[in-house]
Design an enzyme around this catalytic site. Structure first.
Site, short mmCIF file in Angstrom:
data_model
loop_
_atom_site.label_atom_id
_atom_site.label_comp_id
_atom_site.label_asym_id
_atom_site.label_seq_id
_atom_site.Cartn_x
_atom_site.Cartn_y
_atom_site.Cartn_z
N LYS A 194 0.87 -1.18 0.00
CA LYS A 194 0.00 0.00 0.00
C LYS A 194 0.91 1.23 0.00
CE LYS A 194 -2.06 3.02 2.00
NZ LYS A 194 -1.89 4.43 1.57
N GLU A 251 2.42 7.55 15.27
CA GLU A 251 0.98 7.52 15.58
C GLU A 251 0.30 6.39 14.79
OE1 GLU A 251 2.66 10.30 14.55
OE2 GLU A 251 2.88 11.09 16.60
N GLU A 270 8.98 0.75 11.12
CA GLU A 270 10.08 1.71 10.93
C GLU A 270 9.44 3.07 11.05
OE1 GLU A 270 13.33 0.89 9.85
OE2 GLU A 270 12.85 -1.22 10.05
N CYS A 304 13.64 10.10 8.06
CA CYS A 304 13.36 9.70 9.44
C CYS A 304 14.62 9.64 10.31
CB CYS A 304 12.62 8.37 9.46
SG CYS A 304 13.39 7.11 8.46
N GLU A 403 9.30 15.31 16.26
CA GLU A 403 9.78 15.20 14.89
C GLU A 403 9.09 16.25 14.02
OE1 GLU A 403 8.81 11.60 12.53
OE2 GLU A 403 10.92 11.64 11.97
P1 NAI Z 1 1.50 8.41 8.02
O1 NAI Z 1 2.11 7.59 9.05
O2 NAI Z 1 0.08 8.83 8.18
O3 NAI Z 1 1.59 7.66 6.59
C1 NAI Z 1 2.39 6.54 6.30
C2 NAI Z 1 1.58 5.48 5.58
O4 NAI Z 1 0.55 5.01 6.44
C3 NAI Z 1 0.87 5.96 4.31
O5 NAI Z 1 0.88 4.93 3.35
C4 NAI Z 1 -0.55 6.16 4.78
O6 NAI Z 1 -1.50 6.04 3.75
C5 NAI Z 1 -0.70 5.04 5.78
N1 NAI Z 1 -1.76 5.24 6.77
C6 NAI Z 1 -2.29 6.41 7.23
N2 NAI Z 1 -3.26 6.17 8.12
C7 NAI Z 1 -3.35 4.83 8.26
C8 NAI Z 1 -4.15 3.97 9.05
N3 NAI Z 1 -5.06 4.44 9.89
N4 NAI Z 1 -3.94 2.63 8.96
C9 NAI Z 1 -3.01 2.12 8.12
N5 NAI Z 1 -2.23 2.90 7.33
C10 NAI Z 1 -2.40 4.24 7.40
O7 NAI Z 1 2.40 9.70 7.81
P2 NAI Z 1 1.93 11.17 7.39
O8 NAI Z 1 0.64 11.54 8.06
O9 NAI Z 1 1.90 11.24 5.93
O10 NAI Z 1 3.12 12.06 7.97
C11 NAI Z 1 3.05 12.56 9.29
C12 NAI Z 1 4.39 12.55 9.95
O11 NAI Z 1 4.86 11.23 10.10
C13 NAI Z 1 5.49 13.24 9.20
O12 NAI Z 1 5.47 14.63 9.37
C14 NAI Z 1 6.71 12.59 9.81
O13 NAI Z 1 7.01 13.20 11.04
C15 NAI Z 1 6.26 11.18 10.06
N6 NAI Z 1 6.68 10.29 8.95
C16 NAI Z 1 7.75 9.46 9.15
C17 NAI Z 1 8.20 8.70 8.10
C18 NAI Z 1 9.36 7.80 8.25
O14 NAI Z 1 10.08 7.58 7.30
N7 NAI Z 1 9.59 7.19 9.38
C19 NAI Z 1 7.61 8.76 6.77
C20 NAI Z 1 6.46 9.61 6.69
C21 NAI Z 1 6.05 10.35 7.75
#
Ligand code: NAI
Ligand code: MG
Length: 500
Positions: A194, A251, A270, A304, A403
């Site tokens: 996904k 989260e 991760e 990250c 972050e």
């Molecule tokens: P996110 O954690 O919401 O998105 C990551 C993935 O999870 C995406 O594919 C999204 O569609 C999916 N997702 C979202 N809600 C979900 C749910 N309820 N159940 C299952 N999958 C779900 O990240 P977001 O909101 O785009 O970014 C927010 C913050 O997260 C960023 O500002 C950053 O601080 C952090 N982040 C960290 C990353 C890393 O590489 N560790 C990558 C992206 C964001």
């Protein structure tokens, strides 16, 4: 209008044809599928905010069908039973095919997530290397290890698990797809991926080239496009997966881990980070500051494992900060595919608001803005640009603890080695920290004292195939990526015993 013309002039015909599709469908069971309710979402170029694609938005029932297809393909496509050297040859062919289209993948990635073109090229190269690494590694695994025990014949056999789920974010869409898929496929599993709704295009393009060349049996690789709270949540809740891998925010990582916990499905997370760089007074100030500025402006700080807390030994603090300010103010912010650009936009308006809000909250909490940051204007491009920023002050400040995920570093002084280590470890996160000094014995000592998955010496953001990479605490759990341990995660051990 002129934006579109400039962009189109630089894109390859292949990429233009791919983008011209009126609808980008999900890829399930070797077919291009739409959502049962016909829903779609839009994808934008972060460098211009222009819409570049309309993509199928799958719902829970659609995702569940895809998981059924992956389970079926595990049992009946022949993939899981294929001799390992044949499977490895297929993975090498995937790597060759991606390599032959390296610039096409890089253009799509650059356009989709706002990564500067040279970095997109490096990400695509990383995916090629990842497929080759796991293809070769899979041939060295001991799939049947005999155990010498008294009065028993015994061995451990290793088999693929079944259908594996992957939920990945938007900062390294293609690279992270490769880090997830390559070890799982090399071990003989089938996959449902996904992608993030901001950046689904490179994963879909991968399906296109794999499909065109007939590289994988139908159902072995499935890409389910859709929103996080619908398609993502459906992936996380599906009880038919044997393993789950999530990369993204802590989260959502918690939600995915909870859902997997209910189904007792092993999950690898991760998550984010708040990495420290501990800089001692014996560094070459010009060089160390340059490398840290490069690290925090790399992909506009949406990394990250980035160093976002720069801890500087007291006696060089002033000089080091000045060097950082002058290097950072010189960073050229611009459209990702323009050659002179050093830092592109953030991925979305939502991410830009988040970054700007931390500058405000940090100042409200008493931090100094050493380099102001804020919205950046790029002539002719209505993208999500910001200027890099530096803050300084108490490490209890919200901007020093949470972050931000943008080109923003927080500076603070420390007095001696013990204090440097203590401050670096004073966080809920635990992904990557670095130590900077010309005393290599001290570097080794400090790097090992970090409470994090990774400790780097005189460098930051160092990820190498073969070296385990993962996080602890709020940065992750359940194993890492790109190492032999990762391949092992995708092999199910069974102990076989016969009393003699
Ligand atoms: P996110 O954690 O919401 O998105 C990551 C993935 O999870 C995406 O594919 C999204 O569609 C999916 N997702 C979202 N809600 C979900 C749910 N309820 N159940 C299952 N999958 C779900 O990240 P977001 O909101 O785009 O970014 C927010 C913050 O997260 C960023 O500002 C950053 O601080 C952090 N982040 C960290 C990353 C890393 O590489 N560790 C990558 C992206 C964001
Ligand atoms: Mg989210």
């Amino acid at each position: 209008m002129s934006t579109t013309i400039q962009r189109q002039a630089s894109l390859s015909k292949d990429v233009q044809r791919f983008l011209d599709a009126p609808l980008h469908r999900a890829y399930v069971g070797g077919r291009w599928v739409e959502a049962a309710d016909g829903a779609t979402f839009e994808v934008r170029d972060p460098g211009s905010s222009d819409k570049i694609a309309t993509v199928t938005s799958l719902k829970e029932a659609d995702v569940n069908k895809a998981v059924d297809v992956a389970v079926e393909a595990f049992h009946r496509s022949g993939w899981s039973k294929m001799p390992v050297n044949e499977r490895a040859a297929v993975l090498h062919r995937i790597a060759d095919t991606v390599e032959a289209k390296l610039s096409q993948f890089a253009q799509i990635e650059s356009l989709d997530c706002g990564k500067i073109y040279a970095q997109a090229v490096a990400d695509v190269q990383n995916v090629i290397d990842t497929f080759r690494y796991f293809a070769d590694l899979a041939q060295t695994v001991n799939y049947r290890s005999v155990i010498a025990v008294k009065h028993h014949e015994a061995w451990v056999a290793r088999h693929p698990w079944g259908a594996c789920g992957f939920i990945i974010p938007w900062n390294f869409p293609f690279l992270l797809a490769g880090w997830g898929l390559a070890p799982a496929l090399a071990a003989g599993n089938t996959c449902v991926l996904k992608p993030a709704e901001d950046t689904p295009l490179s994963a879909l393009y991968l399906c296109h080239v794999i499909h065109e060349q007939g590289l994988l049996p139908a159902g072995v690789l499935n890409v389910v496009t859709g929103l996080g709270e619908t398609a993502g949540a459906a992936v996380s809740r599906n009880p038919k997966f044997k393993r789950m891998s999530f990369t993204g925010s802590p989260e959502i990582g918690r939600l995915v881990a909870e859902a997997c916990g209910r189904n007792l499905i092993p999950v690898k997370c991760e998550l984010g980070g708040k990495g420290a760089a501990v800089v001692f007074n014996d560094v070459d100030i010009a060089e160390a500051s340059k490398k840290l500025v490069q690290a925090i402006t790399f992909h506009a700080g949406q990394v990250c494992c980035d160093a976002t807390r720069w801890l500087i030994q007291k006696d060089i603090y002033g000089e080091f900060v000045d060097a950082c300010v002058s290097q950072m103010s010189a960073v050229q912010v611009g459209y990702p595919m323009d050659e002179e650009t050093q830092m592109g936009p953030l991925v979305s308006e939502k991410q830009r608001s988040r970054v700007l809000s931390y500058l405000k909250k940090g100042v409200a909490g008493g931090a100094d803005l050493v380099l102001e940051g804020g919205v950046a204007e790029v002539p002719g491009r209505n993208g999500y640009y910001v200027k890099p920023a530096l803050m300084a002050g108490s490490l209890d400040n919200v901007a020093a603890r949470e972050e931000i995920f943008g080109p923003v570093a927080y500076l603070a002084p420390f007095t001696n080695e013990d204090e440097g280590i203590r401050l670096a470890n004073d966080t809920d996160y635990g992904l990557g920290n670095s130590v900077w000094s010309s005393d290599l014995a001290r570097c080794s000592r400090v790097a090992e004292a970090f409470e994090s998955g990774n400790g780097w010496i005189n460098a930051h953001n160092v990820v190498v195939h073969g070296v385990p990479y993962g996080g602890i605490g709020k940065s992750g759990m359940g194993g890492g990526v790109v190492s032999p341990e990762t391949l092992n995660d995708y092999l199910r051990p069974i102990s076989v015993v016969r009393p003699l």
